[in-house]
Every structure is written in structure tokens, then in C-alpha cells.
Design an enzyme around this catalytic site. Sequence first.
Site, PDB file in Angstrom:
ATOM      1  N   MET B  34       0.837  -1.196   0.000  1.00 56.83           N
ATOM      2  CA  MET B  34       0.000   0.000   0.000  1.00 56.83           C
ATOM      3  C   MET B  34       0.873   1.247   0.000  1.00 56.83           C
ATOM      4  O   MET B  34       0.394   2.349   0.279  1.00 56.83           O
ATOM      5  CB  MET B  34      -0.938  -0.008   1.200  1.00 56.83           C
ATOM      6  CG  MET B  34      -1.873  -1.230   1.178  1.00 56.83           C
ATOM      7  SD  MET B  34      -3.459  -0.949   1.983  1.00 56.83           S
ATOM      8  CE  MET B  34      -2.937  -0.557   3.634  1.00 56.83           C
ATOM      9  N   GLY B  40      10.912  -2.494   5.725  1.00 61.17           N
ATOM     10  CA  GLY B  40      10.237  -3.797   5.619  1.00 61.17           C
ATOM     11  C   GLY B  40       9.929  -4.124   4.162  1.00 61.17           C
ATOM     12  O   GLY B  40      10.218  -5.219   3.668  1.00 61.17           O
ATOM     13  N   HIS B  41       9.346  -3.141   3.462  1.00 58.03           N
ATOM     14  CA  HIS B  41       9.064  -3.334   2.025  1.00 58.03           C
ATOM     15  C   HIS B  41      10.355  -3.542   1.242  1.00 58.03           C
ATOM     16  O   HIS B  41      10.410  -4.351   0.317  1.00 58.03           O
ATOM     17  CB  HIS B  41       8.331  -2.115   1.459  1.00 58.03           C
ATOM     18  CG  HIS B  41       7.022  -1.821   2.120  1.00 58.03           C
ATOM     19  ND1 HIS B  41       6.843  -0.722   2.921  1.00 58.03           N
ATOM     20  CD2 HIS B  41       5.839  -2.479   2.121  1.00 58.03           C
ATOM     21  CE1 HIS B  41       5.591  -0.696   3.369  1.00 58.03           C
ATOM     22  NE2 HIS B  41       4.963  -1.760   2.905  1.00 58.03           N
ATOM     23  N   GLY B 151       5.081  -9.792   3.966  1.00 53.76           N
ATOM     24  CA  GLY B 151       5.775  -9.740   5.245  1.00 53.76           C
ATOM     25  C   GLY B 151       5.008 -10.479   6.329  1.00 53.76           C
ATOM     26  O   GLY B 151       3.782 -10.388   6.403  1.00 53.76           O
ATOM     27  N   LYS B 153       4.772  -9.776   9.348  1.00 49.37           N
ATOM     28  CA  LYS B 153       4.064  -8.938  10.322  1.00 49.37           C
ATOM     29  C   LYS B 153       2.556  -9.142  10.143  1.00 49.37           C
ATOM     30  O   LYS B 153       1.802  -9.190  11.102  1.00 49.37           O
ATOM     31  CB  LYS B 153       4.411  -7.458  10.154  1.00 49.37           C
ATOM     32  CG  LYS B 153       3.714  -6.615  11.229  1.00 49.37           C
ATOM     33  CD  LYS B 153       4.188  -5.198  11.239  1.00 49.37           C
ATOM     34  CE  LYS B 153       3.540  -4.411  10.122  1.00 49.37           C
ATOM     35  NZ  LYS B 153       2.157  -3.976  10.455  1.00 49.37           N
ATOM     36  N   ASP B 154       2.126  -9.266   8.871  1.00 45.17           N
ATOM     37  CA  ASP B 154       0.727  -9.554   8.585  1.00 45.17           C
ATOM     38  C   ASP B 154       0.555 -11.065   8.428  1.00 45.17           C
ATOM     39  O   ASP B 154       0.211 -11.559   7.356  1.00 45.17           O
ATOM     40  CB  ASP B 154       0.301  -8.804   7.329  1.00 45.17           C
ATOM     41  CG  ASP B 154       0.469  -7.304   7.485  1.00 45.17           C
ATOM     42  OD1 ASP B 154      -0.171  -6.730   8.375  1.00 45.17           O
ATOM     43  OD2 ASP B 154       1.271  -6.707   6.739  1.00 45.17           O
ATOM     44  N   VAL B 180      10.620  -6.958   9.553  1.00 42.85           N
ATOM     45  CA  VAL B 180      11.785  -6.091   9.786  1.00 42.85           C
ATOM     46  C   VAL B 180      11.432  -5.146  10.938  1.00 42.85           C
ATOM     47  O   VAL B 180      10.295  -4.658  11.018  1.00 42.85           O
ATOM     48  CB  VAL B 180      12.146  -5.305   8.507  1.00 42.85           C
ATOM     49  CG1 VAL B 180      13.281  -4.324   8.775  1.00 42.85           C
ATOM     50  CG2 VAL B 180      12.530  -6.275   7.395  1.00 42.85           C
ATOM     51  N   SER B 190       3.973   1.309   8.104  1.00 46.92           N
ATOM     52  CA  SER B 190       3.684   2.656   7.598  1.00 46.92           C
ATOM     53  C   SER B 190       2.915   3.456   8.638  1.00 46.92           C
ATOM     54  O   SER B 190       2.999   4.687   8.675  1.00 46.92           O
ATOM     55  CB  SER B 190       2.860   2.574   6.311  1.00 46.92           C
ATOM     56  OG  SER B 190       3.531   1.759   5.374  1.00 46.92           O
TER      57      SER B 190
END
Lengths: 298, 298
Positions: B34, B40-41, B151, B153-154, B180, B190
Site C-alpha cells: 500500500m 520492511g518493504h 511480510g 508482520k501480517d 523487519v 507505515s
Amino acid sequence: MRMIVCTTINEARAQLAKRRLDAPEVAIGLVPTMGYLHEGHASLMRRAKEECGYTVLSVFVNPLQFGPNEDFDRYPRSAEQDIALAEACGIDLLFMPTVSEMYPVKPLTSVIIDSVTDRLCGASRPGHFDGVGIVVCKLFHIIEPHRAYFGMKDAQQIAVVKRMVDDLNMPVEIVPCDTVREDDGLAKSSRNVYLNEQERQQAVVLSKSLQAAEHWLREPGMTAERLAGMVRKTIEEAPLAVIDYVELLTYPDLSPVEAQALLPNYPDTLIIALAVKFGGTRLIDNRLFIPLGGVQYV
Amino acid sequence: MRMIVCTTINEARAQLAKRRLDAPEVAIGLVPTMGYLHEGHASLMRRAKEECGYTVLSVFVNPLQFGPNEDFDRYPRSAEQDIALAEACGIDLLFMPTVSEMYPVKPLTSVIIDSVTDRLCGASRPGHFDGVGIVVCKLFHIIEPHRAYFGMKDAQQIAVVKRMVDDLNMPVEIVPCDTVREDDGLAKSSRNVYLNEQERQQAVVLSKSLQAAEHWLREPGMTAERLAGMVRKTIEEAPLAVIDYVELLTYPDLSPVEAQALLPNYPDTLIIALAVKFGGTRLIDNRLFIPLGGVQYV
């Protein structure tokens, strides 16, 4: 080149991957069917063959598109004849998976198409188009065709699949093909084999009523309500016919047409679609009315 | 080769078609995001770059995965910085469509994934994963990647997407990548930009509590209920923290673990996942516990 028959997803994918690597510019055409192939399917295969360098036929009786009281178990199957007809039509790859190959576990994912499934077979066969949605999605992902060929006898199915493809940006062109009919006008269907002699004779009323509708539609002052009534009355003259639905809708949106709307010169493409039972056999048929200067099909 | 930026589906498809025709053997990797890209991205992009000959980054803030009272409008955006970072990471094609390009009309089609969406963010954010399902489906159909990078995280998003891909036979491999973190352990997001100084300082409690959970889990006699309670208590020590959920589940099925289940040597992969608000900002984090000899991730 001889036709290759694959029963597993991995085999089919391996064949297609090889083909794509060797000839990335060749268009792949898919004809998805439930088998028990007839002249209607053959016409789809020939059309695919004309337009695509590599043609795939899938034969899979999809349990998810049958209701609990429908004819999944007795749906006619004929693997050997299907293989012979596919080969005669020049199909390159025949994909015939088992139910457990397609559904190794119960899917948690549903592909649900609203609104265009509210009426006609969507209303008479609850869950039917959810089953169509998921199986067509799966087949498109397994085969990755550039074009997929569907018969207009299942006009609502085409509208539903086309809408799914558009909404999900699926990289495939849906090609609607004309309904193929018996000499007396009855639309070809694998289910015609269920009909006994009397039912078969009377079933001709379906195409006859649709043919008549084409003339009635042009009569000055003809309304939606009157036209549907006239078609219904014609069908009811066949003593064995039990109407499930007769409806006049817009196409491909499948929205209702106001009862008093005047039909001659109606601006949108219309469809008159019907489902009628003869004994235990439910038959469907339809006719499209395209306004002058209008766009054919979807 | 310079990065190409496409804002329309047709442009992106034309670029990819050309590429596929020129080099059909090259793997295409997609990193769907997004935007408002962070480290991280960047790690996802670098991983994609290592494993794929052609890499695509998508930047699209998908309105369908935000609830009516969520932060769609104020979600941070930074097209210019995103373009620079994507280029620095060696991305070949950046796809940045508008909302009306992705949703020219309201879709009638839904892609709904059951069961794995019942808990965690699926429960706290009704409709969120329906939005994720349709947009990921669309992006996969537009880009047709061989691999897609997400990632951890999700973690629930990965479980949901993986299940959709399996159920629908989508021809793409889902590659889960490590979360990350900032130097103090806070997971990169974000949304971290929303935090004021105090909130930012206290938010470290999330990763700290998960790190502690890793040790507690190994304590003899530790139960699911006790572990979740200890994590909750740790988080509550941060005065600004408001817990949305703290849950211990199996992964990737996301089924509950019996409250009294003994955790040391538990046979399945477990996840402890949490969502906590600091002021108006909702942060998520998680940690996976993989049994010895177990299979990593999904």
C-alpha cells in the site's frame, strides 16, 4: 499431434508450461464442460480450434454446482466417447480430473457473484452459481487460457462468468457461442438423454415458444408482461411441461424489465429465458433480442 | 535497465506481455504494497530481486480493505519517495493504479475466505479480509507473478492469501518474509508515523512482550491461557496501550489452542498475535513458535 489426456493438475500444468515455453505466442483456448459431449460441445471445440493454436477441453462434473436434491449422482458420464469426440475435434489436451483432485479438502474460499445471480437459475438453484464461480476460477488458474468458450444455452452462466472475469481482471476472453439445436429446434443438452419419447416430443415447445416470441416482440404495443404470458401459455399447452420460470430480462445485467414497458424498439438487449421440467428432467433455453445497432452478447 | 512506472492495467499488461514473449523462462516476482514504503518493504523487494529475473512492485491503497471508521483517507502516501526507493531496490516495473482504475464500477464479485478469517484482525476489522481477497486476486490476475512476497508482520494475511491461492489453484507461490524491526524491536509499519513521541516509546512493549513469550512458552507447565495472560499483563504496563486482542492460535489454520493445553513441546506451529492501540494508532505484531522438526511458516 496426438491428444494428451491428463487427470492431474500437475500433469496438465507441466504440459502447458512446456507448450508456453516452446511457443509463447500461441493462444490457448479452453472449452470447459461437464462431459457427455454432444454436438453443442463439438461446435465450441471447433470454434476454439479455429481461433487458438492450442486447445484444451476440460471434462469435470462439478459437485459444487449441484444442489443436494439435484442430479449430480445420475448426471450422465461417458469418458470413452468424450475422449473419442475430443480427439476427432482436434483437441490438444484433455483435462479430466477426479473430484478429489479438484477438491482435495473442502475449500474455505468462495467466489460469489451478486445481482446477476438473483434471478433465473440463480433463484431456482440456490448455490449453483457459487459452484460455477469457484470451478471456473480453478480451471482458469490451472489452464491459464487466453480464451474460454461457453454455449449461449447457459446465457446466465456466461453473464455470471463474464462479470467475474471483469471484476477480478482475469486475463481471459470469454467467447459466447451459439446454441446448437436438434432438427426440431430442441437445444442440445446432456440432460436430453433423460427424456422419454413423449417428453422428448413435447419438449420442442420450448424452442417453438421462443421462436414465436421473436415475432410477438415486434408487435405494436407488446409489453413485457404480455410477452412472458404468451410464452408461458404456449408452453402450458404441452401437457407434460411444468414451468420453473419464464422471464424477460435485460442482458447481460439480468435486470427486470418493467411489466408495462413497450418492447418494439426497446433500447437494451433483452433475453427471454426459461426453465421447464418434463418429468424429472429440467431443461433450459433462451433467446436474445438485440436492438438494431446494438452490441451482440456480452 | 530503468524502472517503468505504469498507472493503468493495460500499460502494465503490455509491458509484462512483451517481457514474457522475449524471455518466457524468466520468473516474475510481485511485491504487493500500500506504499509509504519502509525498510520492511525494501527487504521484500530485495528478496524478490534475488529470486526472480523480473520484479514488480504494486502500490495501491485499497479502499475495500478499510472499514468505514478506519484510516483510509489519512493513510500515509508518498508517491515520489516510493518511486525512488523502488528504483533503488532495482524494481523493473512499478504499478501504481488509481482507485477508479482498479474499481471502475462496484464489483459484484466477492472472494471470501472462511475460518482463517474468524479471529484476530478478521474479527476486529469486519470485511477487511474480503477486501484483501479481491485486491490480491485482481493484482495476481493483472501481473500474473510466479512468486508474491508478503511480510510476516501480517501473518494472518499470509495465511488467508495462501489458503485462497490453494483453494483456487492460483499459479503463484506465496513467499512469507521475516518482519523487519526498528533497533528497539518495534515492527516496521507505515502506521508508525502516526505515533507521537510518548506512544512511540511505549510501543516497544509489543515486541518485548513477544520476545518474553518465547521464553515463557518453554517453561514447564506453561498453558495457553497463562501465556496469553502474561503477554496481556506485560502490555498493560504501558499506560497508553489499549489491547484490541492478544491470542495464541495454531498457524496457519488459526484455530484456538485449548486454554489448559501444555505449550512446551506442543506439536503444532503456534502464533501469538496481538493488536494494540496507542492513541488513534492500531499496531499489530506476532511471533511464530515452530516445533522442533516442524515446517517453517505455511
